[in-house]
Design an enzyme around this catalytic site. Sequence first.
Site, short mmCIF file in Angstrom:
data_model
loop_
_atom_site.label_atom_id
_atom_site.label_comp_id
_atom_site.label_asym_id
_atom_site.label_seq_id
_atom_site.Cartn_x
_atom_site.Cartn_y
_atom_site.Cartn_z
N ASN A 9 0.86 -1.18 0.00
CA ASN A 9 0.00 0.00 0.00
C ASN A 9 0.90 1.23 0.00
OD1 ASN A 9 -1.76 2.06 0.46
ND2 ASN A 9 -2.44 1.37 2.49
N TRP A 10 0.97 1.89 -1.16
CA TRP A 10 1.88 3.04 -1.27
C TRP A 10 1.30 4.28 -0.61
CZ3 TRP A 10 3.59 2.67 -7.18
CH2 TRP A 10 4.45 1.58 -7.32
N LYS A 11 0.05 4.24 -0.20
CA LYS A 11 -0.62 5.41 0.41
C LYS A 11 -0.42 6.63 -0.51
CE LYS A 11 -0.22 3.14 4.80
NZ LYS A 11 -0.12 3.22 6.25
N HIS A 96 -9.58 0.91 4.82
CA HIS A 96 -8.26 1.06 5.45
C HIS A 96 -8.39 2.00 6.66
CE1 HIS A 96 -4.14 2.37 6.15
NE2 HIS A 96 -3.82 1.19 5.64
N GLU A 98 -6.78 4.43 7.66
CA GLU A 98 -6.66 5.87 7.39
C GLU A 98 -7.93 6.42 6.75
OE1 GLU A 98 -2.90 5.40 5.43
OE2 GLU A 98 -2.12 4.81 7.38
N GLU A 167 -5.30 -5.17 10.38
CA GLU A 167 -4.31 -4.12 10.60
C GLU A 167 -4.65 -3.37 11.89
OE1 GLU A 167 -2.17 -2.80 6.77
OE2 GLU A 167 -3.97 -1.62 6.93
N GLY A 173 2.36 2.32 10.91
CA GLY A 173 3.28 3.45 10.79
C GLY A 173 3.95 3.83 12.10
N SER A 209 3.46 -2.06 10.43
CA SER A 209 4.90 -2.04 10.70
C SER A 209 5.61 -3.34 10.31
CB SER A 209 5.16 -1.69 12.17
OG SER A 209 4.75 -0.36 12.44
N GLY A 230 3.00 -0.87 4.27
CA GLY A 230 3.03 0.52 3.86
C GLY A 230 4.46 0.98 3.64
P1 13P Z 1 3.03 0.50 7.70
O1 13P Z 1 3.58 -0.77 7.08
O2 13P Z 1 3.72 1.73 7.21
O3 13P Z 1 2.90 0.38 9.17
O4 13P Z 1 1.52 0.65 7.12
C1 13P Z 1 0.67 -0.43 7.22
C2 13P Z 1 -0.53 -0.15 6.40
O5 13P Z 1 -1.34 0.68 6.76
C3 13P Z 1 -0.70 -0.91 5.15
O6 13P Z 1 -1.99 -0.74 4.64
#
Ligand code: 13P
Length: 248
Positions: A9-11, A96, A98, A167, A173, A209, A230
Amino acid sequence: MKYRVFAANWKMNIGPLEAREYLRSFFSAGQLPRGCGVWFFPPAVSVEAVARGVAGHDNIAVGVQDIYWEPKGAFTGAISGAIASQAGARMTLVGHSERRHVFGETDEQTGKKVAAALAADLSPLLCVGETLAQREAGETIAVISRQLEAALAGRAAGQSRVTVAYEPVWAIGTGRNATPQDAADVHKEIRAWLAKHAPGIVRILYGGSVNLKNVAQLLAEPELDGVLVGGASLDPHGWAELVRTGAA
Ligand code: 13P
């Protein structure tokens, strides 16, 4: 060897020009291991570039990070499943954390998005997970069951196309991943819920993470069918190495 999924997931990172460069570096790192699938979720405007860049690689799929539930119309800024599909997406993230916590998406809305994704022939990767406060209050399973129920109830058709990602919000993050045991415990509960209410869904990924150092340990846990990553997916060489390490 068990089939494993590595979802990136590149966000809000990596535009279309950078995506081409990314894929050049990713592929220059060598052949992908057998027995695994790699799924990329770039920003919507980069989907077409990624879809073109991975064409011909049967073990790589591309998706969007979000869709709106209406099929078309006056919804400025939104994209529908059909539009994402035209750009080359075959999947979409739904719910997700976020989307839920930064953009205020409700359980009910995630349900509409799962339905819209299936109607547009996109495979949903449904994300669920508890906040730290909910975990500390002992509400993890109740929260996740509610999220699953809202997203999946009454959507028997197309169920087998859904993947669930666990998640925990406190692990995203933050550098604080769930231990393999923590993750496995929740995966077991999710699997039990699915067996009862949505038996078509069989794959559960862990996200939060995940990195090169912990991926092997997490995937050594048989409950985990893959990972949703991410930050550690943003560097193409690092991502290729993570896939290789996790698939070994
Ligand atoms: P991180 O791997 O940066 O913690 O993010 C996880 C995430 O939200 C993947 O969708």
